[in-house]
Design a protein around this motif. Structure first.
Motif, PDB file in Angstrom:
ATOM      1  N   ARG A  83      60.464  -9.953 -18.203  1.00 26.95           N
ATOM      2  CA  ARG A  83      59.253 -10.311 -17.460  1.00 26.95           C
ATOM      3  C   ARG A  83      58.882  -9.174 -16.531  1.00 26.95           C
ATOM      4  O   ARG A  83      59.683  -8.748 -15.701  1.00 26.95           O
ATOM      5  N   ASN A 140      53.239 -11.595 -19.886  1.00 27.84           N
ATOM      6  CA  ASN A 140      54.056 -10.989 -18.832  1.00 27.84           C
ATOM      7  C   ASN A 140      55.507 -10.771 -19.262  1.00 27.84           C
ATOM      8  O   ASN A 140      56.424 -10.931 -18.484  1.00 27.84           O
ATOM      9  N   ASP A 143      60.711 -14.069 -20.760  1.00 31.75           N
ATOM     10  CA  ASP A 143      61.320 -14.664 -19.576  1.00 31.75           C
ATOM     11  C   ASP A 143      62.845 -14.722 -19.731  1.00 31.75           C
ATOM     12  O   ASP A 143      63.389 -15.626 -20.347  1.00 31.75           O
TER      13      ASP A 143
END
Length: 147
Positions: A83, A140, A143
């Motif tokens: 991320r 993004n 994760d």
């Protein structure tokens, strides 16, 4: 050993390099989702290398892979972008430098520059081959906490 990839050339290269292992290597030219959907085989180790960031629902893909592990089997994933908002400044700068170094060899500089400017402005286009192929950019990164 079973290798799965959507790239025929990658599989051919692997088969050539591992030719001395004969029939112990099986290659499957297919999407990982097809292999996981079959659920016919169990594995001691599942390795996912540098492709989770291309899958829209990578967490479900990992769950499916875990269900194919033998008792005490191991899951190993590497080379996917973490991320972005968890990275330090130095790592982000290094990553951007690496990206631009790669981009220089891709050609079509105008399209690349337009795509980059659009993304910096937070604009992503559903159905665009550039954005859809790089889910890590639109969401993004991958994760690592969820993994």
């Amino acid at each position: 050993m079973t290798a799965v990839d959507i790239s025929e050339s990658q599989l051919a290269s692997l088969a050539e390099k591992c030719g001395r292992f004969g029939e112990r290597l099986r290659v499957r030219h297919e999407a990982i989702s097809e292999t996981l959907r079959r659920k016919q085989e169990r594995y001691d180790v599942v390795v996912m290398n540098s492709f989770l960031h291309h899958i829209p629902d990578y967490l479900s893909t990992i769950q499916d892979a875990l269900s194919l592990l033998q008792s005490a089997g191991q899951f190993f994933s590497f080379q996917d972008p973490l991320r972005y908002d968890t990275l330090g400044r130095g790592t982000r700068v290094f990553s951007q430098t690496a990206y631009f170094s790669w981009r220089v060899f891709q050609g079509d500089y105008v399209r690349g520059l337009k795509t980059r400017i659009r993304r910096v402005r937070g604009i992503y286009v559903p159905g665009s081959k550039e954005d859809d192929a790089e889910y890590h950019v639109t969401r993004n990164g991958v994760d690592q906490e969820s993994l």
